[in-house]
Design a protein around this motif. Structure first.
Motif, short mmCIF file in Angstrom:
data_model
loop_
_atom_site.label_atom_id
_atom_site.label_comp_id
_atom_site.label_asym_id
_atom_site.label_seq_id
_atom_site.Cartn_x
_atom_site.Cartn_y
_atom_site.Cartn_z
N THR A 186 0.83 -1.21 0.00
CA THR A 186 0.00 0.00 0.00
C THR A 186 0.86 1.26 0.00
N ILE A 187 0.23 2.38 -0.28
CA ILE A 187 0.88 3.70 -0.19
C ILE A 187 0.46 4.34 1.12
N TYR A 188 1.43 4.87 1.84
CA TYR A 188 1.13 5.57 3.09
C TYR A 188 1.57 7.01 2.97
N GLY A 189 0.65 7.93 3.32
CA GLY A 189 0.97 9.36 3.28
C GLY A 189 0.23 10.12 2.20
N ARG A 190 -0.45 9.40 1.32
CA ARG A 190 -1.19 10.10 0.26
C ARG A 190 -2.35 10.91 0.85
N LEU A 191 -3.10 10.28 1.78
CA LEU A 191 -4.29 10.94 2.34
C LEU A 191 -4.20 11.12 3.86
N GLU A 192 -3.37 10.37 4.53
CA GLU A 192 -3.30 10.44 5.99
C GLU A 192 -3.05 11.87 6.46
N LEU A 193 -3.87 12.32 7.41
CA LEU A 193 -3.76 13.66 7.99
C LEU A 193 -3.78 14.76 6.93
N GLY A 194 -4.51 14.54 5.86
CA GLY A 194 -4.57 15.53 4.78
C GLY A 194 -3.42 15.42 3.80
N GLY A 195 -2.53 14.45 4.03
CA GLY A 195 -1.40 14.24 3.13
C GLY A 195 -0.07 14.51 3.81
N LEU A 196 0.93 13.69 3.50
CA LEU A 196 2.27 13.84 4.05
C LEU A 196 3.27 14.11 2.94
N ASN A 197 4.35 14.80 3.26
CA ASN A 197 5.41 15.01 2.28
C ASN A 197 6.55 14.02 2.45
N ASN A 198 6.39 13.08 3.35
CA ASN A 198 7.24 11.89 3.39
C ASN A 198 6.32 10.72 3.11
N LEU A 199 6.41 10.20 1.90
CA LEU A 199 5.52 9.14 1.43
C LEU A 199 6.20 7.78 1.57
N TYR A 200 5.37 6.74 1.70
CA TYR A 200 5.90 5.39 1.84
C TYR A 200 5.24 4.44 0.86
N VAL A 201 6.03 3.54 0.29
CA VAL A 201 5.51 2.34 -0.37
C VAL A 201 5.77 1.21 0.62
#
Length: 266
Positions: A186-201
């Motif tokens: 999954t992708i983490y950080g795309r939507l969490e908390l409105g979006g993060l600028n440190n993204l994870y695969v």
């Protein structure tokens, strides 16, 4: 200017900790030696002198047995940062390209930001009575360079660039992983908390990497931001005035009781 971000692909990480060393080197941070606790992870968490760590997470799967997961962990540079919302001295700001920056000159060490952050990232540096954290190497990026961690990564697990382009790459990468043995990628950080600028695969669900599945800002933060903080300048004089009134009232009542007591003895 485009919103820039880091993308970290756990499936490519070898946990060499080159990013951790590069962060220390670039920011001229002193070594922090922690006692060995039976784990290859060198630090239990980020701290005032360690902005980036690599987590070593061990778990046991009923089918696959014992599994190791690695995770680069640092400030997430949220698009809507709680730290910036609660700081009473406006010590936090956003660069035009997306990094969340902390100004130590304005910081009073109150640590409200630490308690507000869903990831617990801002850390207190006792010797200076200040908060510190990752800056996403803003001074490097402003000069056209990449962050030190991304520049150092030998396997390509870290990439830095336009957030939208990185998300497109991440989507393709997740499709590949799901088709090749990682059905829960999954992708983490795309939507969490409105979006993060440190993204994870991620190759599995966020909890398998020590990340909150549904991170939330603590409930008291909106109260602070919308009610307390706008009127903070009035609270101190009001509190002092209340204390003064209480003091005077107490003295008057004490004097009256004293007078009555003397009359009774006569």
């Amino acid at each position: 200017m485009a919103n820039l971000a880091n993308l970290y692909d756990v499936s490519k990480c070898t946990a060499c900790r080159g990013c951790q060393v590069a962060c220390k080197d670039w920011n001229q941070l002193p070594a922090v030696i922690e006692p060995f606790k039976g784990n290859y992870q060198t630090h239990q968490d980020t701290n005032g002198d360690t902005f980036t760590i690599v987590r070593f997470i061990e778990h046991e799967d009923a089918v696959d047995g014992v599994q190791w997961n690695f995770l680069k962990y640092q400030c997430m540079h949220c698009l809507e940062p709680a730290c910036m919302a609660v700081c009473p001295r406006d010590a936090y700001s956003k660069t035009e390209w997306g990094a969340t920056i902390h100004d130590p000159e304005k910081c009073i060490g109150c640590q409200y930001c630490t308690y507000a952050c869903p990831f617990g990232i801002p850390k207190y540096r006792k010797r200076e009575d200040k908060i510190t954290k990752c800056t996403m190497c803003a001074e490097r990026v402003n000069e056209g360079l990449t962050p030190a961690c991304a520049r150092t990564c030998p396997t390509g697990a870290l990439q830095f660039g336009d957030r939208n382009e990185l998300l497109e790459y991440a989507e393709e990468r997740v499709k590949f992983l799901r088709a090749n043995g990682f059905p829960r990628a999954t992708i983490y950080g795309r939507l969490e908390l409105g979006g993060l600028n440190n993204l994870y695969v991620l190759t599995d669900t966020p909890d398998k990497f020590g990340l909150p599945v549904d991170p939330k800002v603590p409930g008291q933060i909106p109260f602070w931001q919308n009610i307390v903080q706008p009127y903070f300048g009035w609270l101190i004089p009001l509190a002092l005035a209340g204390s003064a009134v209480s003091f005077v009232t107490t003295r008057i009542l004490a004097n009256k009781h004293g007078d009555h007591g003397e009359g009774g003895h006569e």
